[in-house]
Design an enzyme around this catalytic site. Structure first.
Site, PDB file in Angstrom:
ATOM      1  N   HIS A  97       0.847  -1.198   0.000  1.00 57.97           N
ATOM      2  CA  HIS A  97       0.000   0.000   0.000  1.00 57.97           C
ATOM      3  C   HIS A  97       0.876   1.239   0.000  1.00 57.97           C
ATOM      4  O   HIS A  97       1.826   1.338   0.778  1.00 57.97           O
ATOM      5  CB  HIS A  97      -0.886   0.002   1.248  1.00 57.97           C
ATOM      6  N   ARG A 114      -6.655 -12.317   9.962  1.00 57.68           N
ATOM      7  CA  ARG A 114      -5.950 -11.151  10.500  1.00 57.68           C
ATOM      8  C   ARG A 114      -6.093 -11.145  12.011  1.00 57.68           C
ATOM      9  O   ARG A 114      -7.154 -11.466  12.537  1.00 57.68           O
ATOM     10  CB  ARG A 114      -6.534  -9.863   9.916  1.00 57.68           C
ATOM     11  N   ILE A 156      -0.269  -7.337  14.673  1.00 56.58           N
ATOM     12  CA  ILE A 156       0.297  -6.945  13.371  1.00 56.58           C
ATOM     13  C   ILE A 156      -0.694  -7.374  12.284  1.00 56.58           C
ATOM     14  O   ILE A 156      -0.667  -8.498  11.801  1.00 56.58           O
ATOM     15  CB  ILE A 156       1.682  -7.600  13.136  1.00 56.58           C
ATOM     16  N   CYS A 206       0.975 -25.717 -16.061  1.00 57.01           N
ATOM     17  CA  CYS A 206       0.145 -24.510 -15.955  1.00 57.01           C
ATOM     18  C   CYS A 206       1.001 -23.272 -15.675  1.00 57.01           C
ATOM     19  O   CYS A 206       0.790 -22.223 -16.259  1.00 57.01           O
ATOM     20  CB  CYS A 206      -0.894 -24.674 -14.852  1.00 57.01           C
ATOM     21  N   CYS A 251      -4.674 -26.239 -12.948  1.00 61.56           N
ATOM     22  CA  CYS A 251      -4.984 -27.649 -12.658  1.00 61.56           C
ATOM     23  C   CYS A 251      -4.799 -27.952 -11.180  1.00 61.56           C
ATOM     24  O   CYS A 251      -5.124 -29.054 -10.730  1.00 61.56           O
ATOM     25  CB  CYS A 251      -4.182 -28.598 -13.536  1.00 61.56           C
TER      26      CYS A 251
END
Lengths: 418, 486
Positions: B52, B311, B336, B402, B437
C-alpha cells in the site's frame, strides 16, 4: 538436432489422439511427422487406466489402457514418425510456428499442419468452490488413479467420491480392491454421469452406495481431511436446508468433469466453443485457423478412447493431405435436449460422424434436425444417456441442398435414476 | 543441550523473517524458531499481497508510522534481496459523490505529484472493465503488488546467506531466566535455547507467549478474509489494484492483479475463532457482491481456487510492540494486521532500534551477502532458456504445465535453505500446484521427486503441517513386492 525444424505435420500431445493422428498422417504419405509429448512416455492417460474396456471398436477385443497404448506405440515404431518425449510446447503462433523446450534445448518447428491433441484436465475443488478448510486428502480422481496405479501409493483409507463420472466409478472399485473403504459416491444430478457398465461393474458388484441428487457442501479437517458435509440438492442443484450431514472420511476424490486443455490453442488464435470448451471443428476436425486440427479430448471430451482414435485418424489424414478446405456449409447448434454436438461445422457431407451428447437420458429417443422451422431429418434410437454419445454418420443425413444453420434437438421419455 | 544465540526470533512469518534479515546486517548470532515446517505458514501466507502506498497509511498510529518507514525499503532492499514487485498502481473507486471527500483525503496524504483524481472517462480509459456506476477514482501510481511468499522467502534466504539459522517444527512453550540470558523451552526436550534478546513475532500465538512472560495483552480477535483466485486467462481484465472506499472496519473488498498474472478478489472481514480459515458460502457470496460493485462482469467462472486468510486484530486497531516486564529483553509484536506486509521492513528496523536500546550492539558486518533470485523459467526469454538448459538439462524438464515450472526450479526449492519440505513449500517457492490444474498434473511428480532426492518415504510427504500427510501407504502389490524383495 537443429534448433529450427521444418515439418510437414507436428502433433502436440502423445496420448491416444496424438498417436492415432501421427500414425494416420504418416500412412497418408506425410514425409516428416513429429509427435511431441511432455511426459517421458507416450500413451497419456491410458497408461494409468489399468482396467479393461478399451479397444472393442478399434481392435475388436477388450484391452487395458496400457495395452491399447502399446498397440499404438508398436504401430508408430513401424513408421518414420519422430517421437520427442519430455518435450513441452510453450508457444504456438497462427503461422504454425511451435516453440518447445526439452532437456536437449529449445526448438522451433515450422509446420505445414499442426494437430492439437493435448487432451483434457480435471475440474478441481477450487473451480467448483466447495467451501471449508484446505487439508491434505483432497484429490482429483485422475491424480489418485496415477498415484495408485503408477506410483503404487494409497492416498487414504476411507474415501468419499464426488461425481459419478467414469474415473470416479473406476476409482471406487480400484480403491475397494486395495482395501480402502468407499463411504459413498455422491452425484449432484438425479442420474448417473458415467457409463452404466461402470455403475454395474464398479459400484453394484462391490456393494458401494451411490447418492444421487446429493453434493458435498463442506470440507472439514485442519491438516488432513476429517470428513465432508453432504447435502441433498433440489432440481436446480441447490442444497436443501436441513439435509446436511457429516460423513467421516480421510479422502475426497473429485470426478466432477473434464475440461479440454486449450490454453496453447488460444495462442494460435483458434476460437473455442463455450459448450465443448474445445475449438470449433469440421468433420475432419479442422479448426477455424488454416492448417490447425484438433482431435480427441482437446476438441471435446469423448466417452470412449475408440472414438478418440477414430476422429484422430480423420484429423491425421486431413492434416497430411493439405487439400484446400471448402466453405463451411452447415453450422450445427444444440437445441432442446441436446448437450453437445461435435463437429459443430460441416464442409463436406460425404464423410465423417456426428457425435451428439443428450443433456439428459431418454427412452424412445428422436433426434431432430431442424433448419429454421423446417425439420429435414429424424433419427430414432431406443435409449440414450448423457454418458453415451449418439453417433450418426454424416452422409446418412438427408442434408438440405442449401447450407445454413442447423439445430439438433432430442426428445423422448425422460429417464430418472440410473 | 543448550544452544546459545544473541538474538532469537520466534515466528517465521514475513515480520520474523524481515527482523532476521535486517539484524543479519550486524555482528550478532541469530536464530529463527518456527513451529511449522516452513516459513510463511500463518497470517503472512494468505492476504492480498499489496504494498500500500503512502496514500493509504493511517496517521497518528504506530502502524501508520511503520508503514511510512517501510516504503523506502522496497527500493533500497531490491539490490540485496532481488524480489519481484509489480508496480501496477491503484484506483480507489468512488461509487457516489459522497465518496469524493475520501479521494481528496487520499490525494492529500499521498503527496505524490503523479497521483490524481480522475473522472469517469479517464478512469475507464485506464480500467475499461470498471463498473459503470463509478463516478470518479483516485489514481495512485505507487501502489504495487507482491507475492507475500516470495517476499518472505527472499528475506529468509537473505538471512540464511548472512548466517541466520532457522529451526522448524519447534513450538515454544515457556521462558525461563537463565544465567546468561533468556531460556526458551520448546516442545522438544532436546531443543533448549538461550538468547540475550528475544523477538516474539508469532502472530496469533504472540499474546499467549506474552502471557507466559507474565505480560498481559488484550485478546486478539481473529478476522477472516475470504478470497477468489481467477485463472491467468483473465490477465489484463483488471490492470490496477482496485480499492473501494473503505468501511470503518477494513479496507474493503478489493480486486487486484497479482504479480503472476492472476486476479485476486477479496477479502471480506468476518470475526471468527482463531485459526478458522474455512471458506463459507455466505462469505464467498459477500466477496462476489462486493467485487461486482467495482467490476460488474468480473469473470468468476474462471475461478481456480478459493481460500481464507486470518488477520489478528487488537481492539485499538493498531500494532502493539512492547518490551516484556519480567524479561526485559523480550520484545512482543502483537496485533500486526494490515498493512503488516507493507510495514514489515519498518517493523524490522524499529525492532532493531528497540533491541539496541537494550544493549544489542548494532555493528555492521564487514561483508554482507546479497541474495539473488534464481531465474523464473516462465519469465525467461527463449535465449535465456536455451542457455539454462545447456547448463543443466533439468531446466528443460517441465514439471508444471500450468505455471511452466521446471525440475531445476523444484530442485532449487528443495536444496536452497530454508528449503521446502512440503508440497505447499514447493508451491510457495516455485508456483507448482498454484495454476489452473491445482496440481492434478504435477503433484505426482513433486512427491516422487521428493522421495527420490530427499530420501523421503511416502509417510514423509506432507501438504503443509506436520499432520498433513498426503499418502497413507503403499498398494498391495507394492507391499507384496517389498516383502518378496526382503
Amino acid at each position: 538436432m537443429p534448433r529450427d525444424i521444418e515439418a510437414e505435420v507436428v502433433v502436440i500431445g502423445g496420448g491416444p489422439a496424438g498417436m492415432a493422428a501421427a500414425h494416420s498422417a504418416w500412412e497418408q504419405g506425410a514425409k516428416s511427422v513429429f509427435l511431441l509429448e511432455r511426459e517421458k512416455y507416450l500413451g497419456g492417460i491410458l497408461n494409468q487406466c489399468i482396467h479393461p474396456g478399451f479397444g472393442l471398436q478399434v481392435f475388436g477385443e477388450e484391452l487395458t489402457g496400457p495395452e491399447y497404448a502399446s498397440r499404438y506405440i508398436e504401430k508408430l515404431g513401424k513408421t518414420g514418425v519422430q517421437v520427442m518425449t519430455e518435450t513441452a510446447v510453450l508457444d504456438l503462433e497462427p503461422s504454425r510456428t511451435i516453440r518447445t523446450v526439452c532437456p536437449r534445448g529449445v526448438h522451433e518447428f515450422h509446420a505445414r499442419s499442426v494437430i492439437l491433441s493435448m487432451g483434457c484436465r480435471e475440474k478441481t475443488r477450487g473451480m467448483i468452490m466447495i467451501p471449508g478448510t484446505r487439508p491434505a486428502g483432497i484429490y482429483t480422481a485422475g491424480l489418485a488413479q496415477y498415484l495408485v496405479n503408477i506410483e503404487g501409493y494409497l492416498p487414504g483409507r476411507k474415501v468419499v467420491i464426488l461425481g459419478s463420472g467414469d474415473i470416479g466409478l473406476i476409482m471406487a472399485r480400484r480403491l475397494s480392491l486395495e482395501g480402502v473403504t468407499v463411504e459413498a459416491v455422491v452425484e449432484v444430478r438425479n442420474s448417473l454421469s458415467g457409463l452404466v457398465r461402470n455403475y454395474v461393474q464398479c459400484l453394484l458388484d462391490f456393494d458401494l452406495p451411490l447418492l444421487l441428487s446429493h453434493t458435498v457442501t463442506g470440507i472439514v479437517g485442519k491438516e488432513r481431511l476429517e470428513g465432508v458435509l453432504v447435502s441433498q440438492v433440489d432440481e436446480r442443484w441447490h442444497p436443501v436446508p436441513g439435509t446436511e450431514r457429516f460423513l467421516e472420511c480421510d479422502t475426497l476424490l473429485l470426478s466432477v468433469g473434464l475440461i479440454p486443455e486449450n490454453e496453447i490453442s488460444q495462442k494460435a488464435g483458434i476460437s473455442l466453443s463455450p459448450i465443448s470448451r474445445g475449438p470449433y471443428v469440421d468433420e475432419t476436425f479442422a479448426t477455424d485457423v488454416d492448417g490447425f486440427y484438433a482431435c480427441g479430448n482437446v476438441a471435446s471430451v469423448f466417452d470412449l478412447v475408440d472414438y478418440v482414435t477414430f476422429v484422430s485418424q480423420k484429423a491425421g489424414e486431413a492434416a497430411a493431405s493439405h487439400r484446400p478446405r471448402g466453405k463451411v456449409r452447415f453450422v450445427l447448434q444444440v437445441g432442446v435436449g441436446t448437450g453437445l454436438v461435435i463437429p459443430q461445422r460441416i464442409r463436406n457431407i460425404e464423410e465423417g460422424i456426428l457425435f451428439i451428447r443428450p443433456s439428459q437420458g431418454f427412452r424412445e429417443t428422436q433426434i431432430i434436425f431442424r433448419k429454421r422451422d423446417e425439420v429435414f431429418a429424424r433419427k430414432k434410437t431406443p435409449i440414450c444417456r448423457p454418458s453415451e454419445m449418439i453417433r450418426i454418420d454424416i452422409p446418412s443425413i438427408p442434408w438440405p441442398p442449401e447450407g445454413g444453420e442447423v439445430t439438433i434437438e432430442i426428445t423422448g421419455n425422460p429417464i430418472q435414476g440410473i | 543441550m543448550k544452544k546459545r544465540y544473541d538474538v532469537i526470533i520466534l515466528g517465521g512469518g514475513v515480520v520474523g523473517c524481515a527482523v532476521a534479515w535486517y539484524l543479519s546486517h550486524f555482528e550478532c548470532s541469530i536464530l529463527v524458531l518456527e513451529k511449522e515446517l516452513d516459513v510463511c505458514c500463518g497470517i503472512s501466507k494468505a492476504n492480498t499481497g499489496i504494498i500500500h502506498s503512502r496514500s493509504y497509511y493511517t496517521p497518528e498510529t504506530m502502524k501508520g508510522e511503520l508503514h511510512l518507514r517501510s516504503l523506502p525499503w522496497f527500493h533500497q532492499a531490491q539490490d540485496e534481496l532481488d524480489f519481484h514487485l509489480a508496480r501496477t498502481g491503484a484506483l480507489t473507486v468512488a461509487l457516489s459523490p459522497d465518496d469524493l471527500a475520501y479521494l481528496r483525503l487520499l490525494q492529500e496524504r499521498g503527496q505524490c505529484p503523479e497521483a490524481e483524481i480522475l473522472g469517469p472517462k479517464d478512469t475507464q480509459e485506464l480500467e475499461p472493465n470498471i463498473s459503470e456506476n463509478m463516478v470518479a477514482a483516485y489514481y495512485d501510481p505507487q501502489t504495487a503488488v507482491i507475492s507475500p511468499f516470495r517476499l518472505t522467502l527472499a528475506l529468509a534466504e537473505g538471512a540464511v546467506l548472512n548466517g541466520v539459522d532457522f529451526v522448524f517444527n519447534v513450538p515454544v512453550i515457556d521462558f525461563h531466566s537463565d544465567d546468561r540470558g533468556i531460556g526458551i523451552e520448546t516442545e522438544t526436550e532436546t531443543d533448549y535455547y538461550v538468547a540475550h534478546w528475544v523477538v516474539n513475532s508469532t502472530g496469533f500465538s504472540a499474546p499467549a507467549l506474552a502471557e507466559k512472560c507474565g505480560d498481559g495483552v488484550p485478546p486478539l480477535q481473529a478476522y477472516r478474509g475470504e478470497y477468489y483466485v481467477l485463472d491467468k486467462e483473465t490477465r489484463g481484465y483488471v490492470k490496477h489494484v482496485l480499492y473501494p472506499v473503505p468501511t470503518s472496519l477494513s479496507k474493503g473488498i478489493l480486486v487486484s492483479p497479482t504479480p503472476e498474472g492472476n486476479i485476486l478478489v477479496g477479502p471480506n472481514f468476518e470475526p471468527v475463532k482463531p485459526g478458522d480459515t474455512s471458506t463459507t458460502v455466505q462469505g464467498l457470496a459477500e466477496v462476489k457482491i462486493g467485487a461486482q460493485k467495482l467490476v460488474h462482469h468480473l469473470p468468476f467462472d474462471r475461478t481456480i481456487q478459493i481460500f481464507a486468510g486470518i488477520r489478528s486484530v487488537l481492539p485499538e486497531r493498531d500494532f502493539h510492540i512492547f518490551f516484556s516486564h519480567r524479561f526485559s529483553n523480550i520484545v512482543h509484536l502483537c496485533g500486526i494486521e494490515s498493512p503488516g506486509l507493507t510495514a514489515s521492513f519498518g517493523i524490522a528496523e524499529y525492532v532493531g532500534e528497540l533491541l539496541e536500546k537494550r544493549g544489542l550492539n548494532l555493528v555492521h558486518k564487514a561483508h554482507f551477502n546479497l541474495r539473488k533470485n534464481a531465474p523464473i523459467f516462465s519469465e525467461c526469454s527463449w535465449e535465456e532458456r536455451e542457455r539454462l538448459i545447456t547448463q543443466d538439462p533439468d531446466w528443460g524438464r517441465l514439471v508444471c504445465r500450468c505455471e511452466e515450472v521446471t525440475l531445476a526450479e523444484v530442485k532449487r526449492a528443495l536444496f536452497v535453505p530454508p528449503s521446502a519440505r512440503t508440497i505447499d513449500g514447493l508451491k510457495r517457492r516455485t508456483r507448482v500446484t498454484a495454476g489452473r490444474c491445482q496440481g492434478s498434473f504435477c503433484e505426482m511428480h513433486l512427491l516422487s521427486t521428493m522421495i527420490a532426492l530427499l530420501g523421503f518415504s511416502e509417510n514423509d510427504i506432507r501438504k503443509s503441517g506436520i499432520h498433513s500427510h498426503c499418502l497413507v501407504g503403499e498398494t498391495r502389490e507394492e507391499r507384496e513386492s517389498y516383502a518378496t524383495r526382503h
